[in-house]
Motif scaffolding. Sequence first.
Motif, mmCIF file in Angstrom:
data_model
loop_
_atom_site.group_PDB
_atom_site.id
_atom_site.type_symbol
_atom_site.label_atom_id
_atom_site.label_comp_id
_atom_site.label_asym_id
_atom_site.label_seq_id
_atom_site.Cartn_x
_atom_site.Cartn_y
_atom_site.Cartn_z
ATOM 1 N N UNK A 78 -13.720 7.982 -30.678
ATOM 2 C CA UNK A 78 -13.181 9.246 -30.317
ATOM 3 C C UNK A 78 -13.551 10.552 -31.168
ATOM 4 N N UNK A 79 -13.721 10.139 -32.467
ATOM 5 C CA UNK A 79 -14.114 11.154 -33.302
ATOM 6 C C UNK A 79 -15.225 12.400 -32.716
ATOM 7 N N UNK A 80 -14.687 13.570 -32.657
ATOM 8 C CA UNK A 80 -16.014 14.511 -32.337
ATOM 9 C C UNK A 80 -16.389 14.306 -30.965
ATOM 10 N N UNK A 81 -15.416 14.233 -29.883
ATOM 11 C CA UNK A 81 -16.013 14.110 -28.703
ATOM 12 C C UNK A 81 -15.887 15.641 -27.999
ATOM 13 N N UNK A 82 -15.922 15.873 -26.734
ATOM 14 C CA UNK A 82 -16.212 16.773 -25.850
ATOM 15 C C UNK A 82 -14.739 17.100 -25.075
ATOM 16 N N UNK A 83 -14.673 18.394 -24.534
ATOM 17 C CA UNK A 83 -13.544 18.573 -23.608
ATOM 18 C C UNK A 83 -13.982 19.884 -22.828
ATOM 19 N N UNK A 84 -13.325 19.712 -21.542
ATOM 20 C CA UNK A 84 -13.430 20.982 -20.765
ATOM 21 C C UNK A 84 -12.305 21.567 -20.672
ATOM 22 N N UNK A 85 -12.337 22.990 -20.881
ATOM 23 C CA UNK A 85 -11.026 23.995 -20.414
ATOM 24 C C UNK A 85 -11.408 24.902 -19.432
ATOM 25 N N UNK A 86 -10.767 24.903 -18.092
ATOM 26 C CA UNK A 86 -10.984 25.571 -17.260
ATOM 27 C C UNK A 86 -9.754 26.539 -16.691
ATOM 28 N N UNK A 87 -10.207 27.568 -16.096
ATOM 29 C CA UNK A 87 -9.231 28.331 -15.331
ATOM 30 C C UNK A 87 -9.064 27.828 -13.952
ATOM 31 N N UNK A 88 -10.214 27.258 -13.497
ATOM 32 C CA UNK A 88 -10.300 26.896 -12.066
ATOM 33 C C UNK A 88 -10.177 25.445 -12.030
ATOM 34 N N UNK A 89 -9.882 24.814 -10.842
ATOM 35 C CA UNK A 89 -9.613 23.298 -10.757
ATOM 36 C C UNK A 89 -10.801 22.508 -10.933
ATOM 37 N N UNK A 90 -10.928 21.472 -11.624
ATOM 38 C CA UNK A 90 -11.834 20.458 -11.875
ATOM 39 C C UNK A 90 -11.985 19.372 -10.764
ATOM 40 N N UNK A 91 -12.898 18.853 -10.266
ATOM 41 C CA UNK A 91 -12.969 17.629 -9.249
ATOM 42 C C UNK A 91 -12.945 16.576 -10.094
ATOM 43 N N UNK A 92 -11.954 15.881 -10.716
ATOM 44 C CA UNK A 92 -12.064 14.932 -11.522
ATOM 45 C C UNK A 92 -12.412 13.767 -10.887
ATOM 46 N N UNK A 93 -12.015 13.447 -9.550
ATOM 47 C CA UNK A 93 -12.472 12.320 -8.640
ATOM 48 C C UNK A 93 -13.887 12.228 -8.470
ATOM 49 N N UNK A 94 -14.590 13.177 -8.547
ATOM 50 C CA UNK A 94 -15.986 13.391 -8.296
ATOM 51 C C UNK A 94 -17.044 13.468 -9.626
ATOM 52 N N UNK A 95 -16.224 13.436 -10.870
ATOM 53 C CA UNK A 95 -16.915 13.772 -12.274
ATOM 54 C C UNK A 95 -17.544 12.125 -12.546
ATOM 55 N N UNK A 96 -18.744 12.501 -12.848
ATOM 56 C CA UNK A 96 -19.666 11.293 -13.189
ATOM 57 C C UNK A 96 -19.937 11.360 -14.821
#
Length: 332
Positions: free
Chosen positions: A111-129
Amino acid sequence: MRLATWNVALDREGPGLLVEDLAGGGSPQIAAIARVAVALDADVLLLTAVDYDRDGVALRLLAGRLAEAGAPYPHRFAFRPNTGTQTGFDVDGNGRIGDPRDAQGYGLYSGQGGMAILSRLPLDEGAARDHSAFLWRDLPGALLPEGDPALAGVQRLATTGFWDVPLVTGSGPLHLLAWHATPPVFDGPGDRNGRRNHDEAAFWRHYLDGALPMPPPDAPFVLLGDGNLDPADGDGRREGIAALLAHPALQDPLPKGSHGRAEPAHQGDPALDTVLYGDLGGLRLDYVLPSSRLRVMAAGVLWPAADDPLTADLAAASRHFPVWVDIDLVNP
């Protein structure tokens, strides 16, 4: 809508240390990151080089610090990265197993140095691939280095990850394609990292062409992240990123900073640079590339002149500078 990416250098030397820094409230770096995030004013922000933990504690604390500063992001998302996940092989050939370079992607711990998305709008996590488990050997025309065939059977191509995360907008989904490639250095004469960096860029070309087992996005998209390669300067197989930038499904808005720096020894335009190294100078490593179907309104690198009040915060936050692009989803 403003989309941005930023390598924030929030990768610590041990698990839990980032959580400690965020919870303690005394880190000058994190305070600077928060102030820059306010100035950046992005609707969607992909962070690279940020530590991942399974319960999302660090990401939640970071979002809290940004919200306190005036940059709230109610929607957050991260897959587990490849960094620090061990292959079980002696990848670097030093006679030991379990070193950082023996992992799927360089990392002192998982997990060192991963990525992350921050958003003001919703993210469709169920459709994330998450395509991060895609094997390097399965890429068409892969520049695999010579080595153990058994290692090739487990070696993933993505150093950090290949993500396809739909953003929910009033105009329909917008796919966020995220990646953070390996630097094309820190290897030996076999050029393992240089080959891998090239092929991480090639992955997205094949993905958009529909040449991989997974289908490409069926809606507008933005490819963003740290490609770790400059198309004009520095080390690496520059044809890899150059081919990606020239892909017909993408457009390169050529974001520029306003710092006014000169790089006489470099071939590329220094205004396009997104990182400053003490020994190498400025390089363009970070990218926000909208699909050709989208209308770009503006673009830039948040790298102002030396006398700008934000300059000190940018220097305290990271040697990378945020890259942003404004798109019009209503009138594409």
